[in-house]
Scaffold this motif. Structure first.
Motif, mmCIF file in Angstrom:
data_model
loop_
_atom_site.group_PDB
_atom_site.id
_atom_site.type_symbol
_atom_site.label_atom_id
_atom_site.label_comp_id
_atom_site.label_asym_id
_atom_site.label_seq_id
_atom_site.Cartn_x
_atom_site.Cartn_y
_atom_site.Cartn_z
ATOM 1 N N ASP A 44 0.818 -1.213 0.000
ATOM 2 C CA ASP A 44 0.000 0.000 0.000
ATOM 3 C C ASP A 44 0.851 1.262 0.000
ATOM 4 O OD1 ASP A 44 0.911 -0.010 2.608
ATOM 5 O OD2 ASP A 44 -1.061 -0.258 3.529
ATOM 6 N N SER A 45 2.110 1.131 -0.404
ATOM 7 C CA SER A 45 3.015 2.276 -0.496
ATOM 8 C C SER A 45 2.931 2.902 -1.879
ATOM 9 C CB SER A 45 4.449 1.833 -0.219
ATOM 10 O OG SER A 45 5.361 2.881 -0.446
ATOM 11 N N THR A 46 2.833 4.221 -1.926
ATOM 12 C CA THR A 46 2.708 4.930 -3.195
ATOM 13 C C THR A 46 4.046 5.165 -3.880
ATOM 14 O OG1 THR A 46 2.952 7.124 -2.223
ATOM 15 C CG2 THR A 46 0.720 6.172 -2.258
ATOM 16 N N GLY A 47 5.124 5.216 -3.092
ATOM 17 C CA GLY A 47 6.414 5.604 -3.632
ATOM 18 C C GLY A 47 6.611 7.099 -3.699
ATOM 19 N N ARG A 48 5.651 7.858 -3.174
ATOM 20 C CA ARG A 48 5.729 9.323 -3.192
ATOM 21 C C ARG A 48 5.953 9.839 -1.774
ATOM 22 N NH1 ARG A 48 1.474 8.038 -6.685
ATOM 23 N NH2 ARG A 48 -0.089 8.386 -5.063
ATOM 24 N N PRO A 49 7.036 10.579 -1.536
ATOM 25 C CA PRO A 49 7.352 11.006 -0.174
ATOM 26 C C PRO A 49 6.310 11.927 0.441
ATOM 27 C CG PRO A 49 8.815 12.058 -1.774
ATOM 28 C CD PRO A 49 8.073 10.988 -2.503
ATOM 29 N N ASP A 50 5.580 12.688 -0.375
ATOM 30 C CA ASP A 50 4.598 13.612 0.174
ATOM 31 C C ASP A 50 3.317 12.898 0.613
ATOM 32 O OD1 ASP A 50 4.158 13.002 -2.530
ATOM 33 O OD2 ASP A 50 2.874 14.762 -2.792
ATOM 34 N N GLU A 51 3.063 11.724 0.045
ATOM 35 C CA GLU A 51 1.879 10.944 0.381
ATOM 36 C C GLU A 51 2.245 9.470 0.267
ATOM 37 O OE1 GLU A 51 -2.850 10.674 -0.888
ATOM 38 O OE2 GLU A 51 -1.412 11.743 -2.153
ATOM 39 N N PRO A 52 2.986 8.949 1.261
ATOM 40 C CA PRO A 52 3.635 7.645 1.093
ATOM 41 C C PRO A 52 2.710 6.432 1.112
ATOM 42 C CG PRO A 52 4.014 8.489 3.299
ATOM 43 C CD PRO A 52 3.348 9.588 2.536
ATOM 44 N N ILE A 53 1.497 6.566 1.686
ATOM 45 C CA ILE A 53 0.581 5.444 1.795
ATOM 46 C C ILE A 53 -0.732 5.788 1.095
ATOM 47 C CG2 ILE A 53 -0.738 3.985 3.409
ATOM 48 C CD1 ILE A 53 2.190 3.359 3.509
ATOM 49 N N TYR A 54 -1.255 4.837 0.336
ATOM 50 C CA TYR A 54 -2.526 5.076 -0.340
ATOM 51 C C TYR A 54 -3.642 5.333 0.668
ATOM 52 C CZ TYR A 54 -0.502 3.378 -4.722
ATOM 53 O OH TYR A 54 0.276 3.233 -5.838
ATOM 54 N N ASP A 55 -4.580 6.180 0.266
ATOM 55 C CA ASP A 55 -5.801 6.360 1.036
ATOM 56 C C ASP A 55 -6.405 4.992 1.362
ATOM 57 O OD1 ASP A 55 -8.295 8.083 1.806
ATOM 58 O OD2 ASP A 55 -9.064 6.538 0.425
ATOM 59 N N HIS A 56 -6.965 4.884 2.548
ATOM 60 C CA HIS A 56 -7.453 3.589 3.036
ATOM 61 C C HIS A 56 -8.381 2.914 2.024
ATOM 62 C CE1 HIS A 56 -8.658 0.758 6.302
ATOM 63 N NE2 HIS A 56 -9.777 0.721 5.597
ATOM 64 N N GLY A 57 -9.359 3.644 1.524
ATOM 65 C CA GLY A 57 -10.325 3.049 0.606
ATOM 66 C C GLY A 57 -9.686 2.555 -0.674
ATOM 67 N N LEU A 58 -8.796 3.361 -1.250
ATOM 68 C CA LEU A 58 -8.105 2.944 -2.476
ATOM 69 C C LEU A 58 -7.205 1.749 -2.205
ATOM 70 C CD1 LEU A 58 -7.306 3.293 -5.423
ATOM 71 C CD2 LEU A 58 -5.670 5.064 -4.700
ATOM 72 N N ALA A 59 -6.529 1.748 -1.069
ATOM 73 C CA ALA A 59 -5.658 0.628 -0.729
ATOM 74 C C ALA A 59 -6.443 -0.682 -0.674
ATOM 75 C CB ALA A 59 -4.970 0.889 0.608
ATOM 76 N N ARG B 218 -5.724 -1.814 11.480
ATOM 77 C CA ARG B 218 -6.983 -1.499 10.796
ATOM 78 C C ARG B 218 -6.870 -1.796 9.305
ATOM 79 N NH1 ARG B 218 -7.734 2.929 13.081
ATOM 80 N NH2 ARG B 218 -6.613 4.278 11.635
ATOM 81 N N ARG B 219 -5.760 -1.446 8.727
ATOM 82 C CA ARG B 219 -5.556 -1.722 7.302
ATOM 83 C C ARG B 219 -5.452 -3.224 7.037
ATOM 84 N NH1 ARG B 219 -3.678 2.240 3.693
ATOM 85 N NH2 ARG B 219 -3.927 4.345 4.521
ATOM 86 N N LEU B 220 -4.698 -3.935 7.837
ATOM 87 C CA LEU B 220 -4.560 -5.377 7.626
ATOM 88 C C LEU B 220 -5.911 -6.078 7.768
ATOM 89 C CD1 LEU B 220 -1.202 -6.132 9.481
ATOM 90 C CD2 LEU B 220 -1.571 -5.905 7.010
ATOM 91 N N GLN B 221 -6.714 -5.651 8.704
ATOM 92 C CA GLN B 221 -8.043 -6.236 8.851
ATOM 93 C C GLN B 221 -8.895 -5.963 7.614
ATOM 94 O OE1 GLN B 221 -9.127 -4.315 12.551
ATOM 95 N NE2 GLN B 221 -8.566 -6.102 13.778
ATOM 96 N N ALA B 222 -8.779 -4.765 7.055
ATOM 97 C CA ALA B 222 -9.527 -4.442 5.840
ATOM 98 C C ALA B 222 -9.019 -5.245 4.642
ATOM 99 C CB ALA B 222 -9.425 -2.945 5.553
ATOM 100 N N TYR B 223 -7.715 -5.455 4.574
ATOM 101 C CA TYR B 223 -7.161 -6.249 3.477
ATOM 102 C C TYR B 223 -7.616 -7.705 3.603
ATOM 103 C CZ TYR B 223 -4.072 -2.154 3.164
ATOM 104 O OH TYR B 223 -3.576 -0.879 3.068
ATOM 105 N N GLN B 224 -7.728 -8.176 4.819
ATOM 106 C CA GLN B 224 -8.269 -9.515 5.058
ATOM 107 C C GLN B 224 -9.690 -9.615 4.498
ATOM 108 O OE1 GLN B 224 -7.857 -11.316 9.062
ATOM 109 N NE2 GLN B 224 -10.092 -11.262 9.124
ATOM 110 N N GLU B 225 -10.511 -8.637 4.813
ATOM 111 C CA GLU B 225 -11.890 -8.639 4.328
ATOM 112 C C GLU B 225 -11.949 -8.512 2.807
ATOM 113 O OE1 GLU B 225 -14.563 -9.301 6.212
ATOM 114 O OE2 GLU B 225 -12.992 -9.699 7.702
ATOM 115 N N ALA B 226 -10.933 -7.904 2.219
ATOM 116 C CA ALA B 226 -10.877 -7.771 0.758
ATOM 117 C C ALA B 226 -10.406 -9.051 0.081
ATOM 118 C CB ALA B 226 -9.958 -6.613 0.372
#
Length: 271
Positions: free
Chosen positions: A115-130, A167-175
């Protein structure tokens, strides 16, 4: 040689037996064969290790070349292989889905998506997009036996937020993710909290700075899979640089005393 479905089934089964297993990370066909010779049961690629081996930084290898690399690892041994596919080589879920379709075609038994964007200004994707990106990967993977690992990169990008990570890992599990992974967790307690908080096998990376736990200790916590990321490649490069500096700075060649004998390597690759 086992076919892809057989390798994928064997790989999945490793996650559901007692205790944890080590999945080391080769960076080319030769190191893959050496690890198979030593008796490991599965392998995982390392994007960083491969990038270093071709003289590049991590996250600078394009998707086409990375697919060629993972196919070479798959074809090097009869072991199941899981690939490090970075962030899926694009932001949108459609790109992630196409990356996983290409990955399945290489013969892999599994792959990971970050879920890393590779962009230093916004390093992690928004939760929903991730979450949608993970779902895109798992939708593709359901067409064949294939283990999808969803990674939360918070700790690697300077966001040591355990609550958000869980919270993210739990959401990825549900996905639909089959395995969950948060590289860089700093304490035994944090690892244990992640394991308690999800209902999927958890991968932990060793070989980074910070907490160092053994196979037995991680098994006791409930971890199911242990990888080492780029650590093997960095250890090899460390030996290479020490030898090169000895030659350059001292004009001596004592490093060769620690080298693997030529005949031993020949026998391993002939097996």
């Amino acid at each position: 040689m086992r076919n892809q479905a057989e390798k994928a089934a064997a790989f999945r089964a490793l996650h559901f037996r007692d205790g944890a297993f080590i999945i080391p990370n080769p960076w080319d066909a030769g190191t893959a064969r050496l690890l198979a010779h030593l008796g490991f049961e599965a392998l995982a690629t390392t994007s960083a290790g491969y990038a270093f081996s071709i003289g590049q930084k991590d996250n600078t290898v394009g998707r086409e070349r990375m697919m060629e690399h993972v196919r070479a690892i798959v074809e090097a041994t009869d072991l199941p292989v899981s690939a490090d596919l970075e962030n899926g080589f694009g932001d949108d879920p459609g790109t992630v889905a196409e990356t996983f379709r290409l990955a399945v075609a290489t013969g892999l038994a599994g792959a990971s998506v970050e879920d890393s964007t590779g962009r230093p200004d916004e390093p992690i994707y928004d939760h929903g997009l991730a979450v949608e990106r993970v779902r895109a990967a798992t939708d593709v993977a359901r067409s064949v036996p294939f283990t999808v690992t969803a990674r939360c990169e918070n700790y690697l990008v300077g966001r040591p937020d355990l609550e958000d990570t869980i919270r993210r890992l739990q959401a990825y599990q549900e996905a639909g993710a089959d395995v969950l992974y948060a590289p860089g967790l700093r304490t035994r307690e944090d690892i244990a909290e992640v394991v308690r908080s999800v209902d999927r096998p958890v991968n932990v990376v060793m070989g980074l700075q910070g907490v160092q736990l053994s196979l037995a200790e991680l098994s006791e916590i409930g971890v199911k899979r242990i990888s080492v990321g780029s650590a093997l490649s960095r250890a090899a490069l460390g030996a290479f640089l020490r030898a090169a500096r000895e030659m350059r700075e001292q004009g001596t060649f004592n490093f060769a005393a620690d080298a693997v004998p030529y005949r031993d390597l020949g026998e391993m690759f002939d097996a």
